[in-house]
Design a protein around this motif. Structure first.
Motif, short mmCIF file in Angstrom:
data_model
loop_
_atom_site.label_atom_id
_atom_site.label_comp_id
_atom_site.label_asym_id
_atom_site.label_seq_id
_atom_site.Cartn_x
_atom_site.Cartn_y
_atom_site.Cartn_z
N ARG A 27 25.81 41.47 29.45
CA ARG A 27 26.93 40.83 30.39
C ARG A 27 27.75 42.12 30.72
O ARG A 27 27.98 42.26 32.11
CB ARG A 27 27.72 40.09 29.68
CG ARG A 27 27.15 38.64 29.37
CD ARG A 27 26.67 38.04 30.63
NE ARG A 27 27.91 37.84 31.56
CZ ARG A 27 28.23 36.73 31.93
NH1 ARG A 27 27.52 35.67 31.54
NH2 ARG A 27 29.39 36.38 32.62
N ILE A 30 25.61 43.71 33.62
CA ILE A 30 25.86 42.93 34.81
C ILE A 30 27.07 43.18 35.50
O ILE A 30 27.20 43.13 36.89
CB ILE A 30 25.45 41.47 34.57
CG1 ILE A 30 23.90 41.25 34.23
CG2 ILE A 30 25.81 40.61 35.71
CD1 ILE A 30 23.60 39.85 33.58
N SER A 31 28.15 43.28 34.66
CA SER A 31 29.42 43.42 35.03
C SER A 31 29.54 44.70 35.89
O SER A 31 30.15 44.63 37.12
CB SER A 31 30.69 43.25 34.09
OG SER A 31 30.67 41.89 33.66
N SER A 34 27.57 44.50 39.15
CA SER A 34 28.11 43.62 40.19
C SER A 34 29.42 44.63 40.75
O SER A 34 29.35 44.54 42.12
CB SER A 34 28.70 42.63 39.55
OG SER A 34 27.66 41.75 38.76
N LEU A 37 27.51 47.11 43.22
CA LEU A 37 26.77 46.41 44.47
C LEU A 37 27.82 45.98 45.50
O LEU A 37 27.89 45.86 46.56
CB LEU A 37 25.92 44.96 43.82
CG LEU A 37 24.50 45.45 43.35
CD1 LEU A 37 23.86 44.40 42.77
CD2 LEU A 37 23.85 46.12 44.76
N ALA A 38 29.18 45.43 44.63
CA ALA A 38 30.17 44.85 45.47
C ALA A 38 30.58 46.08 46.33
O ALA A 38 31.07 46.12 47.57
CB ALA A 38 31.42 44.28 44.74
N THR A 320 38.59 35.27 38.29
CA THR A 320 37.94 36.52 38.73
C THR A 320 37.70 37.17 37.52
O THR A 320 36.70 37.76 37.06
CB THR A 320 38.41 37.26 39.82
OG1 THR A 320 38.79 36.36 40.79
CG2 THR A 320 37.17 37.87 40.39
N LEU A 324 34.16 38.12 35.21
CA LEU A 324 33.77 39.67 35.16
C LEU A 324 34.05 39.78 33.78
O LEU A 324 33.12 40.68 33.20
CB LEU A 324 34.87 40.33 36.04
CG LEU A 324 34.39 41.90 36.25
CD1 LEU A 324 32.91 41.75 36.83
CD2 LEU A 324 35.24 42.54 36.75
N ILE A 367 32.33 40.53 44.09
CA ILE A 367 31.93 40.83 42.54
C ILE A 367 31.83 39.60 41.90
O ILE A 367 30.59 39.63 41.21
CB ILE A 367 33.29 41.56 41.96
CG1 ILE A 367 33.46 43.02 42.54
CG2 ILE A 367 33.03 41.56 40.55
CD1 ILE A 367 34.75 43.45 41.98
N PHE A 370 27.93 38.22 42.66
CA PHE A 370 27.14 39.08 41.99
C PHE A 370 27.15 38.66 40.63
O PHE A 370 26.08 38.69 39.88
CB PHE A 370 27.12 40.72 42.26
CG PHE A 370 26.49 41.12 43.47
CD1 PHE A 370 25.29 40.80 43.99
CD2 PHE A 370 27.39 41.73 44.40
CE1 PHE A 370 25.07 41.25 45.08
CE2 PHE A 370 27.11 42.18 45.48
CZ PHE A 370 25.68 41.83 46.05
N VAL A 371 28.27 38.78 39.89
CA VAL A 371 28.43 38.19 38.54
C VAL A 371 27.49 36.95 38.27
O VAL A 371 26.98 36.65 37.20
CB VAL A 371 29.82 38.06 38.04
CG1 VAL A 371 29.63 37.72 36.66
CG2 VAL A 371 30.52 39.58 38.30
N MET A 377 20.36 40.14 38.93
CA MET A 377 20.46 41.68 38.41
C MET A 377 19.27 41.94 37.71
O MET A 377 18.81 43.17 37.62
CB MET A 377 21.79 41.71 37.72
CG MET A 377 23.17 41.36 38.27
SD MET A 377 23.26 42.93 39.34
CE MET A 377 24.88 42.21 40.15
#
Lengths: 402, 350
Positions: A27, A30-31, A34, A37-38, A320, A324, A367, A370-371, A377
């Motif tokens: 996780r 991934i955060s 994200s 990528l954001a 959010t 996240l 964000i 993507f999360v 991911m």
């Protein structure tokens, strides 16, 4: 954060691996991914929108098209504007304080498998109640440090209670009337806005503007270490950090915390082991509302100094932050700091480069987008040859599934 | 048995509350004004206000029936509202106001449908949690629309652009009362009046409608019958996007002709009310329209109440529709969502 080859993620993973289990580690990765990528998508967006915007000195001209915004420059100004000076760092930490409270408020309900969108309403009522409490009692206590402390403590207490009560409402509606919490909390947000506006306009207004009286100076927590203009007090920040840590241990070690997590992860098992699901729901919501109300109190006492109807969307930002942070109260702290940087950085950006501060809202959405896609991911991770695939399948989804 | 008894008690409770509310209002000194509000113009306004809510609701209903809870409807409405104003403003010099508004609406449909498709890919292809992904869609458009407003117009609210004008339908508009309410209206309102019964018919009587329902209830059965479950879901989600596009453009192009980017934008919750409308309407497009019309009516009523100058703080009436939603939800909160809504479906042969 990205683009430095496989070494950094590997090392990061090793370091984190000692601290957390495989699914939490995933996780966290991934955060971070994200966020990276954001920022990349945001850069493309800035380039494209820079071609539409009008400006005096474009940074790039390609075949007759002028590009106004240089993404790298934008992000640099943003970061600098967020942490570049004691003043801007104070602004960022001020945002962070609010976001930690709102984020933890959302996180406790998400841990129970409850989808709570109502923190905004509790934030509004908490702030309003705190301001009203001070407005009515300020003349009763002496105007010195002790009187100020009493006012502050009383105001925050009232703010927290108002938030807790307003938070308990959707809890009761869900537990005893089976009314979908997603809908009731959204409706309660709208109601809070309308009721609070009416209350200020009709009962609390002082002067021409629709706002409450100013909080007396002696009841405002003093700014230490940071310039007064940044409206940030370490004396609020540290207790806020303690609340996040406390919430983490509450969820991990207390009976209520155990029941909350069990209800979230295994509702059937919770029922079988004799957990009173209805009571857990109401208590979780009340606790969440308390934190949301405190966020409102902090907003009134530390940030604005009074209450007025158009308040920022702290409650929504809390969602959010919690998402996240994978709904972990400890994770909320860095997630809130990140959004604090984005938000106060965006304001600096607007003032310096004229790039709309609404960029912060866009980044927030991307964000979360993507999360929400752990599968995406993992696919990217596999294509880049990162990480091991052993800890994949159920890890990313367990925290949010009901 | 017990369920129906509870339901009866709830209905009686709701009726009692309604009677009390109406009685309370009529007991005020403003009695004649309050009744006077309920004229032909009021119902006409309420119908106009119901368009975005209804279309959002009917679209959301298709998505959820097919197994995908689309909480991002609010964001898709924002996308439609913004795009329609932008494109109308850009094209008005080239094609004239009459065509520009239609171009605006068309663009809104395209953008909202693409937004919905993106949401679909995230949920279906990448197995995202639907609620989180839906929120993300809302957040993205809630951020993007005012951001682009600032980039393009230099301010968070757009300037005013051309709007649809009310088109009386020949002959039908001559009918007393009904002619003014139903047949002297904006093109977007007529579209809604056509879409609602068509959506109802399609869902209930066509094979596509059957696939949509099966996709949300028994995807395995649908799969066995040789229908691609995910394709049905993609189409349903795109329907929710297309209808949101029309709804969003109805919001901006039918009356104000402006996009407002402040706070929660000009859409300010219509998408969420649309979700509530289809839950209350128990996934029936006709009943969804009924619920949406009720909310729009309450909204129009509170606006009129402010105009006649009731000395009770008028803003409070703005909260009535939302409070009504909660009351109705508490009394009728029994809506059964489709068995497999919110779950991914993985066909065996993929």
């Amino acid at each position: 954060m990205s683009g430095s080859g496989p070494n950094l993620p590997d090392r990061l993973e090793r370091i984190l691996g000692r601290m957390v289990d495989a699914s939490t580690r995933e996780r966290i990765l991934i955060s971070f991914a994200s966020l990276a990528l954001a920022l990349a998508v945001g850069a493309v967006l800035l380039l494209l929108s820079g071609a539409v915007a009008t400006c005096e000195s474009p940074f790039l001209t390609l075949g007759g098209t002028q590009f106004c915004y240089n993404p790298i420059e934008v992000y640099r100004v943003m970061l600098n504007g967020a942490i570049g000076s004691p003043y801007s760092l104070g602004l960022t930490l001020r945002e962070t304080t609010l976001l930690i409270l709102a984020g933890v408020a959302v996180a406790v309900t998400f841990q129970a498998g409850i989808f709570n969108i109502g923190t905004q309403g509790q934030f509004i009522f908490g702030g309003l109640a705190g301001a009203a409490a001070v407005q009515y009692t300020a003349s009763l206590v002496p105007a010195n440090a002790i009187g100020g402390l009493v006012l502050f403590a009383f105001g925050m207490l009232v703010a927290g209670l108002a938030g807790a009560l307003y938070g308990a409402l959707p809890g009761v509606l869900l537990a005893y009337y089976d009314a979908n919490e997603v809908i009731t909390t959204i409706m309660l947000n709208f109601i809070a806005g309308a009721v609070a506006f009416t209350a200020v306009r009709s009962f609390l207004r002082e002067g021409a503007a629709v706002q409450t009286a100013l909080i007396p100076d002696h009841a405002v927590p003093p700014a230490i270490l940071f310039p007064e203009a940044s409206s940030f007090s370490v004396l609020i920040f540290i207790p806020t950090l303690l609340i996040a840590v406390g919430a983490h241990y509450m969820l991990k070690n207390s009976t209520l915390g155990y029941n909350i997590r069990l209800s979230g992860e295994q509702p059937a098992a919770a029922e079988y082991s004799g957990v009173d699901a209805k009571r857990v729901i109401v208590r979780t919501f009340t606790l969440s509302g308390l934190l949301g109300g405190l966020a409102g109190g902090v907003f009134v006492f530390m940030v604005l100094g009074y209450w007025q109807p158009s308040v920022p969307q702290v409650g929504f930002d809390g969602i959010t932050v919690s998402v996240l942070a994978a709904n972990n109260p400890l994770g909320v702290i860095p997630a809130a700091a990140l959004f604090g940087v984005i938000k106060s950085g965006a304001i600096a950006l607007d003032l310096t480069l004229g790039v709309p501060r609404q960029l912060a809202g866009v980044l927030r959405g991307i964000i979360i987008l993507f999360v929400a896609m752990p599968e995406f991911m993992r696919m990217i991770g596999r294509n880049l040859g990162l990480g091991d695939s052993s800890s994949t399948a159920p890890a990313g989804t367990e925290a949010n599934d009901d | 048995m017990i369920e129906s008894e509870r339901l009866t008690r709830r209905r009686i409770g709701l009726l009692a509350i309604a009677v009390l509310l109406v009685g309370g209002l009529l007991a005020t000194p403003y009695r004649s004004e309050l009744i006077g509000i309920l004229g032909v113009g009021f119902f006409n306004t309420a119908l106009t206000l119901s368009v975005p809510i209804t279309l959002a609701g009917v679209g959301g209903l298709y998505a959820e029936k097919s197994g995908v809870i689309n909480i991002g409807i609010e964001g898709l409405l924002i996308a439609g509202a913004f795009t329609s104003v932008l494109v109308t403003g850009i094209s008005v010099d080239a094609v004239g106001a009459g065509s520009a508004v239609w171009l605006g609406m068309l663009a809104a449909v395209v953008v909202s449908t693409l937004g919905a498709l993106l949401f679909g890919v995230i949920c279906i292809r990448y197995k995202a949690d639907q609620i989180i992904a839906g929120l993300a869609v809302w957040f993205v458009f809630l951020g993007l629309a005012p951001f682009f407003s600032r980039v393009y117009w230099g301010q968070i609210n757009s300037p005013t652009v051309a709007t649809f004008s009310e088109v009386p339908i020949p002959v039908l508009s001559e009918i007393p009362v009904l002619g003014r309410i139903l047949f002297t209206n904006y093109p977007t309102t007529y579209l809604m009046l056509v879409i609602v019964p068509v959506a109802w018919y399609v869902l209930k009587f066509t094979s596509f409608g059957m696939w949509v329902r099966a996709s949300g209830e028994h995807p395995e059965a649908l799969d066995t019958a040789g229908v691609n479950v995910n394709r049905v879901r993609y189409i349903s989600i795109m329907i929710s996007g297309a209808l949101s596009g029309i709804g969003g453009s109805a919001l901006t192009l039918s009356t104000v002709g402006q996009f407002i980017g402040q706070g929660q934008t000009i859409v300010s919750g219509d998408g969420f009310i649309g979700i509530v409308a289809y839950l209350m309407g128990n996934y029936n497009p006709l009943a969804t329209f009924g619920a949406a019309a009720l909310f729009a009516g309450l909204d129009a009523y509170q606006v009129r109440m402010q105009q006649i100058g009731l000395d009770i703080a008028p803003e409070l009436f703005g909260a009535i529709p939302y409070a009504a939603v909660i009351v109705v939800l508490v009394l009728f909160g029994y809506t059964r969502i489709p068995e497999r809504a919110g779950e991914n479906y993985e066909s065996g042969d993929e």
